[in-house]
Each structure stands twice: as structure tokens, then as C-alpha cells.
Write an enzyme that holds these catalytic residues in place. Structure first.
Site, short mmCIF file in Angstrom:
data_model
loop_
_atom_site.label_atom_id
_atom_site.label_comp_id
_atom_site.label_asym_id
_atom_site.label_seq_id
_atom_site.Cartn_x
_atom_site.Cartn_y
_atom_site.Cartn_z
N LYS A 1 0.85 -1.19 0.00
CA LYS A 1 0.00 0.00 0.00
C LYS A 1 0.89 1.24 0.00
CE LYS A 1 -4.01 1.97 2.47
NZ LYS A 1 -4.94 1.80 3.63
N SER B 1 -9.95 1.71 2.55
CA SER B 1 -9.07 2.51 1.75
C SER B 1 -7.99 1.73 1.02
CB SER B 1 -8.40 3.57 2.62
OG SER B 1 -7.49 2.96 3.53
N SER C 1 -10.17 -0.68 6.72
CA SER C 1 -9.53 -0.45 5.42
C SER C 1 -8.79 -1.65 4.84
CB SER C 1 -8.56 0.73 5.51
OG SER C 1 -9.27 1.94 5.48
#
Lengths: 88, 471
Positions: free
Chosen positions: B74, B149, B173
Site C-alpha cells: 500500500k 481505503s 480499510s
């Protein structure tokens, strides 16, 4: 609030965000109404505090490498516009 | 091939790390333009790293438990020499001078990094539509969001771009995008995985965890990235037993509670039906299942949307145009700070900074932030009383399957409701994971959430393995 957070909003943003934030504040009002005076606040879910490492020098980042990533640097320091008053 | 199979094959010389990474890079080349899972793909670096792993094997060395396993990171995990943007204009082009602890751990275990994945800006969002670099699409249906997210990480695994991705979970997330993309996603106990080098959103809630296609792969990754770290003062000081060792121990005799507050109102019928099927599978495997009530869980969303923005407003004060990232010039430093932040942050980040500033401001602190922290205690106490009677809890991960792009962007409150099942666990610091469990009426994946007490990962993974095997 925007000024406190160092944000400048356009009139359009201001209008849109105000409605959206009002909706959120309406929703969270459910917790405002709870009587929880007897409960202590939780800042952190784990029962650990004041974790300190031994007081000896550790590895640090290389100064030049860090400054190379700054928008503006000079003489080994970050350079910014005047903080108070006008430039000399 | 699973990550476990890749590593065992590379270590034994059955296949090369280079051939593995080449295969994943071809998949990226073919499908990434449609999915947009990545902010950055480092194909040449990945090939060179794979060659290094193969050379080590040829020289008789063991590159580690994740030898030759391609991993997507990420884009809020700091990677030395590799741009890290948090999908924000304010950090565009910033190249960290150090690696996050998890990045070091994966590298030392033999992993091959393929790139940085797209996300909602600074991890604020539930659909990956808040990225400054454009949305990611759900590989199961490109008209739908991948969740967020960590939507880029979930999509990368679902699309076959990497067998492993790391994400971060502040209010769901990792788990919510895992559910929406049909992959496994784990939010470990707070403090189990070091946060050093994870760009902070809400420091008391953030935790790093894996996305994988299988439960055993998530266990293998968690065993590499968990453990004490002197560079994170909230890291749990004692090493924990590996979850991989007890993966096959089953759920016979375990007490499992269906978390009624998160499994009834507002849950789509097709999602509820999959939860029932999962409950049936756990019962067939010998678990004793009954309803469990955590009354305060219903206040989770409200407490979360005060605490997380409050912490974010403080953490994001560092983006001031002085030390890194964007600077918009102005005659004075205060004006430069304001101009930089106004140009560099997107709408959702601005909204959350303002909510947080409001919740922390004099006169409102007690009514909002202070009250939310007491609700947090209430939720912790309610869960604590349930853990006396249950070993695990289950609920849906997300109230619905993946929604359409654009469906909730104009209505932040509707977007926030996507997190209703996942936020309570971040407030309590407990472990939870999402396991794919079939599809809904629209043919899109449904995830079942398994919740465990703090450091309950070994039991949680046993239940996940049972669910996976029952499909």
C-alpha cells in the site's frame, strides 16, 4: 475551523462541506446524549505506557539525504519564507 | 500458485523466483490499465530482486520463508528509494529515506516487491475513489468499487497481480476491501505489527495487515511481519506464537457468537444469508454457536468518526510545505502553509481535518472528543464481558457487496456507513479478519468477519481455515 487547520476554502467548498459536516454532527449527536461521566476515557486500547528505549545514541537519518527531499534547503537547514513580518 | 507454494518451490529449486515474478508482471501488463490497482509498478527492480533470490538459492543459501513471493505494498508504507504518495498531491514524488519495519521484514524473508498500490488519500475512505490519481476498479466487476481505503491492495490480489499485498486498517480499510474483492484480509491485534514507517492517519487505531487469496498465505505473511519493534513505542513487547503452526487445529468445541448488533439491521439479505451459511459450516465442524450481544457496538461508528478525524487533524499538521512534499510559494510561512495544504489535500482529507479540529477545539472537546473516548471505554467493556462466554465472534464484514463507482461519493455519510461492521474492532484494539464466503444475489463476493480478543490470532485463523475448507 478551516483557518485553525491552515486550510483556505472556496465559497463553493465552504457551502458543500458545511452541509456534509452538519449531517455527520447530527449522527454523532447520539453519543453526545449518553451519560458516561463514571467511565474513564480510553486514548489507547493497549495497557502500555511510557515505553522508553535505553538512553544511548541510535541510528539516525543522513542529514543531506533528508534535506535533499525538502522543497528548499540551505546551509544544512530547511529554508522557509519569513515567519514574522516582511523579508529583509 | 499460493504464496506458500511459490516460496517452497523457490527454496527447493523447483521453479525460479524470476519465472514467478515474470508471470505476475505479465498479468499486470495485461490488466492493470483497466483495474488501476497501482500508483507505481517497479518491474525492473522486481526482476533484479528475483534474480538475486535465485542466485542465493543456487549458492546454497535459504532466502527465507517468503522466498521469491511477489508482494504489492500500500502506498502509505515507506519504501527507501521508491516513491510513497499516500495517493495525495501533497506527497507526490516524495521518496522516503528509510524503509518501514514491515518492508524490511518482508525483504529479509525473501519477498519481491512489485509496486505501490492505490488507496483513498491518506487512507480516508471506503472505496478508493478519494485517490488523487484516480479510482481503482473492482476486478470482479469494473463498474464497482474495490472498497477502501486499501482498495488497490485488495484489487491487486484479486486480479492476480501479486499473491500477497499489505494494507493498513484504521476502521476497516483492510477487511472491507478484502470482502468486496473476494480475498482474505487481516487486521491484527493493535501492537502486533510494527507501525514504524506507516504514514500515520489515526495512530491509536492504525494497524498493518496482509491481503492474500488463501488463509494459509495470510498466516505465513503475518508470522513474518508480527513481533516487537523498538522503533514503535506501541509495539507489543513479547513475540507471539506463529499462527501457521495451529492453522489445521479446527474449531471443535469452540464457542462462537453471532454478533447481533452488527448482523441484523442494515445488513443486505443476501449478505446475511452468507453469514448464516458460514455459521452452519462452523457448527458442522464442531463449534457451538449462539447469539452474542455487544450493545455498545452500535455507537462504534459515531465514536470512530470523532476519534479518527481528531487524531488525523493532529497527524496531518506535519504537511506544512516545510520539510517534504509539495510547497506552494507565498510571501510568509503561515500563508505558505495554508496555500500548500489547500492545494495539496483532497476533499475528504479536508473534511476530516475540519471535523477533527472541531472535535478537539476548546469548548467542544468534552462534548465530542472526550465523549467519544468514554464511548470507546464502553465498547471495550462490553466486548470484555462477552469474551468470558465466547472464543470468537462472527458478523458480516460489509453490510453490502461492492457498490457502483460514484454511487456514494456525493454523500459522505452513506460512505461512512460502509464501515459500520468493521470500526468497533479498531476502537478496542482486537484482532479481526475477513474471509470470502461465496457471492451475493449480484454474483459479487461476500466476506464474513471473524473477531477475536486481543492476541487471539491463532484461534481466529483456525476458524478462517475451517470456513475456507467448507466452500
Amino acid at each position: 475551523m478551516a483557518a485553525l487547520a491552515r486550510l483556505e476554502l472556496s465559497d463553493e467548498e465552504l457551502e458543500r462541506f458545511t452541509g456534509q459536516l452538519d449531517e455527520l454532527l447530527d449522527h454523532v449527536a447520539e453519543v453526545e446524549a449518553l451519560d458516561l461521566e463514571d467511565l474513564p476515557p480510553t486514548m489507547h486500547a493497549l495497557p502500555i505506557a511510557n515505553v522508553l528505549r535505553p538512553d544511548v545514541p541510535g541510528e539516525v537519518l543522513d542529514r543531506d539525504e533528508v534535506l535533499a527531499r525538502a522543497p528548499l534547503a540551505e546551509d544544512g537547514q530547511f529554508r522557509v519564507p519569513p515567519v514574522l513580518g516582511e523579508a529583509p | 500458485m499460493t504464496a506458500v507454494e511459490i516460496a517452497s518451490g523457490v527454496r527447493s529449486g523447483r521453479h525460479s523466483a524470476r519465472s514467478v515474478v515474470d508471470e505476475y508482471l505479465s498479468a499486470i501488463e495485461a490488466d492493470e490499465p483497466e483495474v488501476h490497482a497501482f500508483n507505481l509498478v517497479v518491474a525492473e527492480q522486481a526482476r533484479a530482486r528475483a534474480d538475486e533470490i535465485d542466485a542465493a538459492v543456487a549458492a546454497g543459501q535459504d532466502p527465507g520463508p517468503l522466498a521469491g513471493v511477489p508482494v504489492a505494498l500500500k502506498d502509505n508504507l515507506c519504501t527507501r528509494g521508491m516513491a510513497t504518495t499516500c495517493s495525495s498531491r501533497i506527497l507526490e514524488g516524495w521518496v522516503p529515506p528509510y524503509d518501514a519495519t514491515v518492508v524490511e521484514q518482508l525483504h529479509n524473508a525473501g519477498a519481491v516487491f512489485v509496486g505501490k498500490t492505490n488507496m483513498d488519500e491518506f487512507a480516508m475512505g471506503s472505496s478508493t475513489e478519494n485517490s488523487a490519481f484516480g479510482p481503482t476498479r473492482n476486478p470482479c466487476d469494473p463498474s464497482r468499487v474495490p472498497g477502501g481505503s486499501s482498495g488497490g491492495s485488495a484489487a491487486a490480489v484479486a486480479a492476480g497481480f501479486a499473491p500477497v499485498a499489505l494494507g493498513s486498517d484504521t476502521g476497516g480499510s483492510i477487511r472491507q476491501p478484502a470482502a468486496l474483492c473476494g480475498v482474505v484480509g487481516v487486521k491484527p491485534t493493535y501492537g502486533l505489527v510494527s507501525r514504524y514507517g506507516l504514514v500515520a492517519f489515526a495512530s491509536s487505531l492504525d494497524q498493518i495487515g496482509p491481503f492474500t487469496a488463501t488463509v494459509a498465505d495470510s498466516a505465513a505473511v503475518l508470522d513474518v511481519i508480527s513481533g516487537p519493534d523498538g522503533r514503535d513505542s506501541t509495539s507489543i513487547g513479547e513475540p507471539q506464537p506463529p499462527v501457521s503452526d495451529t492453522l489445521a487445529d479446527g474449531v471443535d468445541g469452540l464457542r462462537v457468537g453471532v454478533l447481533v448488533e452488527l448482523s441484523g439491521d442494515g445488513i443486505a439479505p443476501d449478505v446475511a444469508a452468507r453469514l448464516q451459511a458460514a455459521v452452519g459450516a462452523l457448527e458442522s465442524a464442531g463449534a457451538r454457536v449462539s447469539d452474542a450481544s455487544v450493545p455498545a457496538a452500535v455507537y462504534g461508528l459515531s465514536a470512530y468518526y470523532l476519534i479518527a478525524p481528531a487524531e488525523a487533524s493532529s497527524n496531518l499538521a506535519r504537511y506544512d510545505g516545510v520539510r517534504y512534499g509539495l510547497r506552494v510559494d507565498a510571501p510568509s510561512t503561515p500563508d505558505m502553509n495554508t496555500a500548500t495544504r489547500s492545494a495539496g489535500f483532497g476533499d475528504e482529507v479536508k473534511r476530516r481535518i475540519m471535523i477533527g479540529t472541531y472535535a478537539l477545539s476548546a469548548g467542544y472537546y468534552d462534548a465530542y472528543y472526550g465523549k467519544a473516548q468514554r464511548v470507546r471505554t464502553l465498547i471495550i467493556n462490553d466486548f470484555a464481558s462477552v469474551w468470558g462466554q465466547f472464543d470468537l465472534l462472527v458478523s458480516p464484514t460489509s453490510p453490502t457487496t461492492a457498490f457502483s463507482l460514484g454511487e456514494r461519493t456525493a454523500d459522505p455519510m452513506a460512505m461512512y456507513m460502509s464501515d459500520v461492521c468493521t470500526v468497533p474492532v479498531n476502537l478496542t484494539g482486537q484482532a479481526a479478519m475477513s474471509v470470502p464466503y461465496g457471492v451475493g444475489d449480484d454474483g459479487l463476493p461476500v466476506g464474513v468477519q471473524i473477531l477475536a480478543p486481543a492476541l487471539g490470532e491463532p484461534i481466529m485463523f483456525r476458524a478462517a481455515a475451517v470456513l475456507e475448507a467448507s466452500l
